[in-house]
Design an enzyme around this catalytic site. Structure first.
Site, PDB file in Angstrom:
ATOM      1  N   GLU A  50       0.843  -1.192   0.000  1.00 43.38           N
ATOM      2  CA  GLU A  50       0.000   0.000   0.000  1.00 43.38           C
ATOM      3  C   GLU A  50       0.879   1.244   0.000  1.00 43.38           C
ATOM      4  OE1 GLU A  50      -2.546   2.395   3.371  1.00 43.38           O
ATOM      5  OE2 GLU A  50      -2.685   0.208   3.373  1.00 43.38           O
ATOM      6  N   ARG A  54       0.065  10.072   1.769  1.00 49.32           N
ATOM      7  CA  ARG A  54       0.523  11.104   2.697  1.00 49.32           C
ATOM      8  C   ARG A  54       1.693  11.917   2.141  1.00 49.32           C
ATOM      9  NH1 ARG A  54       0.651   7.419   8.221  1.00 49.32           N
ATOM     10  NH2 ARG A  54      -1.526   6.739   8.129  1.00 49.32           N
ATOM     11  N   LYS A 138     -10.265  -2.623   7.245  1.00 47.96           N
ATOM     12  CA  LYS A 138      -9.040  -2.273   7.945  1.00 47.96           C
ATOM     13  C   LYS A 138      -9.401  -1.920   9.384  1.00 47.96           C
ATOM     14  CE  LYS A 138      -5.469   1.354   7.936  1.00 47.96           C
ATOM     15  NZ  LYS A 138      -4.769   2.356   7.096  1.00 47.96           N
TER      16      LYS A 138
END
Length: 218
Positions: A50, A54, A138
């Protein structure tokens, strides 16, 4: 009565079949690190990852990793705005991950037809996600909301849900998590933390990833 949403909207766990159930979360600030980072992980047996949004160069990192044709399953993480969904879909990711779930994110995911793993941290959020058709979730931040104990408690409530805990995960609890029937993967930065990526320490990243893979074999 309204129709139930389609089952298994996320469809990420099935893509990981036969692969190490590990999901490293990658914060990459320098796009030049894309290729050696991917090579370090893939060579160690970690082939699903992943890339978090950010950093400002995240989409470039995804594009460069995709261009390597390594066979890795590359996803995008930290999806918090609906407009990000189409951007990562256009970048060719195999799936997207979010720390949460909102109606606008659901609409964007449906339009993009992108496998999606939304984040939850309470039983209520897990139930809302299931009612929206998401069965792979998640758990975030896992260490702050109960971790392994939380996952055990919700198993009899929602036996059809599978979780990928992120937050406070690492070598110390990796096997304990994956021993649970409602865990499909363990995510986190423990194999490739941001400081090691920034330092270009591919040897240490490869070693950490290899240790995680070896833990699953014993």
């Amino acid at each position: 009565m309204s129709e139930m949403p389609p089952l298994q909207r996320s469809r990420v766990a099935s893509r990981m079949t036969g692969r190490a159930p590990l999901l490293p979360v990658l914060h990459v600030d320098n796009p030049e690190h894309s290729e050696p980072l991917l090579e370090a992980l893939v060579s160690s047996g970690v082939t699903t990852l992943e890339v978090t949004l950010r950093s400002e160069c995240a989409l470039e990192v995804i594009a460069r990793m995709k261009a390597m044709n390594s066979g890795a399953i590359i996803g995008a993480g930290t999806i918090t705005q609906p407009e990000q969904v189409q951007r990562v879909a256009d970048a060719g990711v195999a799936f997207a991950v979010s720390p949460a779930l909102t109606p606008r994110l659901i609409d964007a995911i449906d339009r993009a037809e992108l496998p999606f793993v939304p984040g939850v941290s309470t039983p209520t959020e897990a139930l809302l996600a299931r009612e929206a058709g998401f069965f792979e979730l998640k758990l975030f931040p896992a260490d702050l909301v109960g971790g392994i104990a939380w996952v055990k408690h919700v198993l009899p409530l929602y036996p059809d849900l599978k979780f990928c805990p992120t937050g406070g995960t690492g070598e110390a609890n990796l096997r304990d998590y994956l021993a649970l029937p409602n865990i499909f993967a363990v995510g986190g930065a423990f194999m490739s933390p941001r400081d090691l990526i920034a330092a270009g320490d591919w040897k240490e990243i490869a070693a950490r990833a290899m240790r995680a893979v070896e833990l699953l074999q014993h």
